[in-house]
Scaffold this active site. Structure first.
Site, PDB file in Angstrom:
ATOM      1  N   ALA A  67       0.696  -1.216   0.103  1.00  0.00           N
ATOM      2  CA  ALA A  67      -0.003   0.066   0.059  1.00  0.00           C
ATOM      3  C   ALA A  67       0.994   1.146   0.155  1.00  0.00           C
ATOM      4  O   ALA A  67       2.033   1.158   0.184  1.00  0.00           O
ATOM      5  CB  ALA A  67      -0.890  -0.091   1.092  1.00  0.00           C
ATOM      6  N   GLY A 106       0.735  -5.262   0.699  1.00  0.00           N
ATOM      7  CA  GLY A 106      -0.538  -5.467  -0.171  1.00  0.00           C
ATOM      8  C   GLY A 106       0.009  -6.024  -1.439  1.00  0.00           C
ATOM      9  O   GLY A 106      -0.661  -6.530  -2.105  1.00  0.00           O
ATOM     10  N   GLU A 109      -0.071  -9.547  -1.237  1.00  0.00           N
ATOM     11  CA  GLU A 109      -1.579 -10.171  -0.838  1.00  0.00           C
ATOM     12  C   GLU A 109      -2.235 -10.061  -2.396  1.00  0.00           C
ATOM     13  O   GLU A 109      -3.029 -10.891  -2.503  1.00  0.00           O
ATOM     14  CB  GLU A 109      -2.306  -8.961  -0.192  1.00  0.00           C
ATOM     15  N   GLU A 129       3.930  -5.733   7.567  1.00  0.00           N
ATOM     16  CA  GLU A 129       3.062  -4.607   8.065  1.00  0.00           C
ATOM     17  C   GLU A 129       3.285  -4.405   9.612  1.00  0.00           C
ATOM     18  O   GLU A 129       2.958  -3.060   9.862  1.00  0.00           O
ATOM     19  CB  GLU A 129       1.444  -4.860   7.896  1.00  0.00           C
TER      20      GLU A 129
HETATM   21  N1  T1G Z   1       4.733   3.566  -0.263  1.00  0.00           N
HETATM   22  C1  T1G Z   1       5.054   4.735  -0.403  1.00  0.00           C
HETATM   23  N2  T1G Z   1       6.480   4.828  -0.740  1.00  0.00           N
HETATM   24  C2  T1G Z   1       7.288   3.830  -0.818  1.00  0.00           C
HETATM   25  C3  T1G Z   1       6.811   2.379  -0.073  1.00  0.00           C
HETATM   26  C4  T1G Z   1       5.350   2.123  -0.065  1.00  0.00           C
HETATM   27  N3  T1G Z   1       5.049   1.232   0.425  1.00  0.00           N
HETATM   28  N4  T1G Z   1       7.974   1.780  -0.270  1.00  0.00           N
HETATM   29  C5  T1G Z   1       8.958   2.499  -0.643  1.00  0.00           C
HETATM   30  N5  T1G Z   1       8.600   3.797  -0.862  1.00  0.00           N
HETATM   31  C6  T1G Z   1       9.283   4.843  -1.341  1.00  0.00           C
HETATM   32  C7  T1G Z   1      10.421   5.321  -0.407  1.00  0.00           C
HETATM   33  O1  T1G Z   1       9.877   6.053   0.637  1.00  0.00           O
HETATM   34  C8  T1G Z   1      11.431   5.968  -1.035  1.00  0.00           C
HETATM   35  O2  T1G Z   1      10.851   7.089  -1.573  1.00  0.00           O
HETATM   36  C9  T1G Z   1      11.468   4.929  -2.302  1.00  0.00           C
HETATM   37  O3  T1G Z   1      10.337   4.486  -2.280  1.00  0.00           O
HETATM   38  C10 T1G Z   1      12.442   4.155  -2.565  1.00  0.00           C
HETATM   39  O4  T1G Z   1      12.436   3.356  -1.025  1.00  0.00           O
HETATM   40  C11 T1G Z   1      -3.026  -3.328   3.134  1.00  0.00           C
HETATM   41  C12 T1G Z   1      -1.471  -1.741   4.480  1.00  0.00           C
HETATM   42  C13 T1G Z   1      10.346  -1.678  -1.323  1.00  0.00           C
HETATM   43  C14 T1G Z   1      12.292  -2.998  -0.150  1.00  0.00           C
HETATM   44  O5  T1G Z   1       6.379  -1.931   4.403  1.00  0.00           O
HETATM   45  O6  T1G Z   1      10.620  -1.836   2.248  1.00  0.00           O
HETATM   46  O7  T1G Z   1       0.953  -2.841   2.182  1.00  0.00           O
HETATM   47  O8  T1G Z   1      12.795   8.605  -0.445  1.00  0.00           O
HETATM   48  O9  T1G Z   1      14.619   3.772  -0.199  1.00  0.00           O
HETATM   49  O10 T1G Z   1      16.059   0.306  -0.302  1.00  0.00           O
HETATM   50  O11 T1G Z   1      -1.668  -4.945   3.914  1.00  0.00           O
HETATM   51  O12 T1G Z   1      11.301   0.609   0.164  1.00  0.00           O
HETATM   52  O13 T1G Z   1      12.702   8.201  -2.802  1.00  0.00           O
HETATM   53  O14 T1G Z   1      10.974   9.456  -2.113  1.00  0.00           O
HETATM   54  O15 T1G Z   1      13.366   1.909   0.914  1.00  0.00           O
HETATM   55  O16 T1G Z   1      15.444  -0.065  -2.608  1.00  0.00           O
HETATM   56  C15 T1G Z   1       3.896  -2.683   3.199  1.00  0.00           C
HETATM   57  C16 T1G Z   1       8.166  -0.800   2.568  1.00  0.00           C
HETATM   58  C17 T1G Z   1       3.089  -1.281   3.153  1.00  0.00           C
HETATM   59  C18 T1G Z   1       7.502  -2.061   2.129  1.00  0.00           C
HETATM   60  C19 T1G Z   1      12.698  -1.101  -1.519  1.00  0.00           C
HETATM   61  N6  T1G Z   1       4.971  -2.487   2.473  1.00  0.00           N
HETATM   62  N7  T1G Z   1       9.249  -0.390   1.392  1.00  0.00           N
HETATM   63  O17 T1G Z   1      13.815  -0.736  -0.644  1.00  0.00           O
HETATM   64  O18 T1G Z   1      14.253   1.821  -1.543  1.00  0.00           O
HETATM   65  S1  T1G Z   1       1.528  -1.541   4.192  1.00  0.00           S
HETATM   66  C20 T1G Z   1       6.233  -2.437   3.042  1.00  0.00           C
HETATM   67  C21 T1G Z   1      10.382  -1.159   1.512  1.00  0.00           C
HETATM   68  C22 T1G Z   1       0.526  -2.449   3.242  1.00  0.00           C
HETATM   69  C23 T1G Z   1      -1.601  -3.913   3.259  1.00  0.00           C
HETATM   70  C24 T1G Z   1      -0.639  -2.895   3.980  1.00  0.00           C
HETATM   71  C25 T1G Z   1      11.373  -0.668   0.801  1.00  0.00           C
HETATM   72  C26 T1G Z   1      11.755  -1.745  -0.448  1.00  0.00           C
HETATM   73  P1  T1G Z   1      12.003   8.366  -1.798  1.00  0.00           P
HETATM   74  P2  T1G Z   1      13.836   2.754  -0.527  1.00  0.00           P
HETATM   75  P3  T1G Z   1      15.035   0.223  -1.295  1.00  0.00           P
END
Ligand code: T1G
Length: 693
Positions: A67, A106, A109, A129
């Protein structure tokens, strides 16, 4: 001319196979526009008689990173993610997920609702999450256990672990791994003949009761009471007993409730704040210089830790020690660091060997001739460091950035000994350097922009959080922490026991209170700083003599068996001698014998933390409030679920913080006055961390 916005979901046809590509740079987060496109496109393809099967994939080297975390601080917008997943589940035709890169939250998912999941060596898979204070909210808690069994699902969701494509294949989350350059073609080829396999129609595989109990126990133990993990365990376990639809209902209710919790708001804020570290204003941006070979001067505890963390990032490292004996000692030190990582199964023996091979240890300075970056990690003495910087002039190249690892020495004075002061800066690592993610990057008066950019890039490369600080006593963290410790000592001298203060801060979420921390690091560290600052101390600043009395009595902390607490008995205790010293100090100071509740202690110390943070911001030593929070959460044990001192101050309400600071100022005298920034924010109704949330 109107710019054509990048399509976020594209459909391409390959004969009877429709490929749906999610393209929302940088990580294909499931923003509201992506979700809206998917709920429109998927049913159309389901109804299209010319489409035999669908393949879901991502652009930008990722599948879907989940998400959109930025959206989660706003009210949820339709279509909600469960509607997208339901559209996949309702599809009568085969739908496959082609996963290169991240399939997280997500994103996974979506893939779990598909009939088949194919990945690559680069796939990174997980339901992380709970790290954001929530639980999977689009079917993950009900589909994953139907695929892997409840025990594995509990462990994966409870730990928020991100696993490799290989591990995901082993667990059955991925059905196959293919070379990334052929994966999509191969998936398209097998799509039409893939049989329907919707996890929503499956039961949870039978598992031994003990496996589930063991997984639940280890998950809860690791959770340390984190609400999201407790809820994840409850909802995942429901998959065993409840029908699928009921399980989804329980999941959604818990997800929406947790999403609004203070914990989730703090953790989302930190996720974004971490990624904001090291970001410089456009006017200061510069291209980092190339670096691949790193030199480290000094292979002591800090130097060895820095070497391991640098080799872990696949960089070549050469450590300089003073002689053969010191080289041998450093060799042993590094071997024991890797042995511990093998013991705790962080890495395999082969991996440790491979990494160790990247570390050369020598006492011949000319090995530094071809390094791109030097980190001086020698003894914290101006004389030692200045000598080293003079010697480096003779060996390093014109492009080599030279960093000193210092926690308080004057960087500009050290740079004065370098032939190229524009290449000099500070890197304040936190011990143990191979574990702690924080590094303060100190820019000197003459540090060149591209040298600074190189240090930030190196910090990121070695998986650190590079927070830029300007030169100033204690930079960001130590300066703010010493102010926090001072006010804890004011409270102690005024009648509050060190134990009550420590317990109050521990109940707030700190791993240890300020007195226990002093015992761990050694009371003599702050004593030396007080002596160093005595000549320039403001006479109107309140000075508590009691810590000096403890040092003079030889009570320096754990290392002498006694500090604020005595460590002779099973648990640390405030022994008679400590009580007598405190009473004597209070008598000398004419103590007022104040009694405070835990909440009052927390309010006071949180307020003075944020006030000093505001002064660090005003002085330009730190460039953002979120950087201060990252420093405190990652270097000083501030509880993550509280977001950091500046985030916590916003939550406390800045008018309340100002009132508390004004009270503290009557107690602390000079140096404790309210900061102009805090006053200005109260007047304008602003906040410290508005920009990030
Ligand atoms: N949403 C928005 N922006 C995101 C994002 C996300 N999920 N993940 C990364 N970014 C942005 C981050 O802020 C940065 O932006 C750029 O992407 C590069 O990220 C319903 C509710 C995917 C392993 O927890 O673990 O799904 O600084 O520096 O080191 O069940 O990002 O360039 O402007 O981290 O290569 C669950 C979170 C969400 C994954 C990549 N998902 N992201 O790592 O790059 S909750 C997560 C990561 C959800 C559902 C629920 C990592 C990455 P900017 P980065 P990276």
């Amino acid at each position: 001319m109107q710019t054509i916005s990048q399509p976020v979901v594209r459909v391409s046809r390959h004969g009877k196979i429709a490929v749906v590509t999610i393209d929302n740079p940088p990580v294909n987060a499931l923003s509201d526009t992506v979700r809206a496109s998917l709920v429109q496109v998927l049913p159309e393809l389901a109804e299209d008689p010319t489409v035999a099967a669908v393949v879901l994939t991502g652009q930008n080297g990722q599948f879907v990173a989940g998400a959109d975390i930025r959206e989660m601080s706003r009210p949820p917008a339709q279509p909600f993610l469960p509607e997208v997943v339901a559209a996949i589940d309702a599809m009568k035709k085969p739908i496959l997920a082609a996963i290169d890169g991240a399939a997280l939250g997500g994103g996974l998912e979506l893939a779990l609702a598909c009939d088949l999941r194919v990945g690559t060596e680069r796939s990174r898979v997980g339901l992380p999450e709970t790290k954001l204070g929530v639980i999977p909210g689009a079917g993950g808690t009900q589909r994953l256990p139907r695929l892997t069994g409840v025990a594995t699902a509990l462990e994966l969701i409870g730990s928020a672990k991100i696993i490799s494509g290989k591990e995901a294949l082993h667990l059955g989350i991925l059905d196959a791994l293919m070379p990334e350059d052929r994966m999509l073609t191969d998936v398209i080829a097998l799509a039409e003949n893939t049989s329907k396999r919707r996890l929503s129609e499956h039961d949870v595989p039978c598992a031994s009761k003990t496996d589930v109990q063991d997984a639940e126990k280890s998950t809860l133990k690791r959770a340390k009471g984190a609400t999201a993990v407790l809820e994840a365990v409850r909802v995942v376990k429901a998959a065993e007993t409840e029908p699928f639809a009921q399980g989804l209902f329980l999941e959604r209710e818990a997800f929406l409730r947790l999403r609004e919790s203070d914990e989730a708001k703090a953790l989302r804020y930190l996720f974004l704040a971490e990624r904001a570290t090291g970001r410089l204003p456009a006017s200061e941006k510069a291209q980092p210089r190339h670096f691949s070979r790193i030199g480290i001067i000094g292979g002591g505890t800090m130097g060895a830790g820095i070497a391991v963390t640098t080799a872990d990032a696949a960089l070549n490292v050469v450590i300089i020690e003073r002689d053969a004996a010191a080289v041998a000692a450093c060799q042993k030190r590094i071997a024991s660091l890797y042995a511990k990582q093998i013991e705790t199964k962080r890495i395999t023996e082969e991996e440790a060997e491979r990494r160790f091979k990247k570390i050369q240890i020598s006492h011949e300075w000319d090995v530094l001739k071809n390094v791109d970056f030097v980190i001086e990690a020698a003894f914290e003495s101006m004389e030692v460091k200045e000598d080293i910087f003079r010697s480096l002039n003779k060996v390093v190249q014109a492009h080599t950035v030279v960093a000193t690892n210092t926690s308080y020495l004057d960087l500009d004075a050290i740079a004065g000994c370098a032939e190229r002061p524009e290449n000099v800066l500070g890197l304040h690592f936190f011990s143990p350097a191979h574990i702690m993610r924080l590094v303060e990057v100190i820019r000197g008066a003459k540090t060149a922009p591209d040298a600074l950019a190189t240090a930030i890039a190196l910090g990121r490369k070695i998986q650190k959080l590079p927070v830029v600080a300007a030169v100033g006593e204690g930079f960001i963290g130590n300066r703010i922490f010493s102010h926090y410790r001072k006010h804890a000592e004011y409270l102690m001298e005024d009648g509050v026991s060190p134990q009550d203060i420590d317990q109050a801060m521990q109940s707030y979420g700190f791993a240890m209170g300020p007195f226990a921390v002093a015992d761990l690091s050694g009371l003599d560290i702050a004593w030396a700083m007080r002596k160093r600052q005595s000549a320039t101390r403001n006479p109107n600043e309140r000075y508590v003599k009691i810590p000096d009395m403890f040092c003079e009595a030889g009570r320096l902390g754990r290392k002498t068996g006694k500090g604020w607490y005595s460590y002779v008995a099973a648990s640390p205790e405030l022994d008679d001698e400590a009580c007598a010293l405190i009473e004597a100090g209070r008598k000398q100071a004419g103590s007022r014998h104040v009694k405070l509740s835990a909440e009052a202690i927390q309010r006071r110390l949180l307020a003075v933390l944020a006030n000093e943070g505001a002064k660090v911001l005003e002085s330009g030593v730190a460039s953002s409030a979120s950087d201060i929070d990252i420093v405190f959460v990652n270097g000083y044990g501030f509880p993550r679920i509280q977001g950091g001192p500046m985030f916590a101050a916003d939550k406390m309400g800045l008018p309340n913080v100002l009132r508390e600071v004004e009270a503290a100022a009557t107690v602390g005298g000079a140096g404790s006055e309210p900061s102009a920034l805090l006053i200005q924010l109260v007047q304008s109704g602003g906040s410290f961390t508005a920009g990030i949330t």
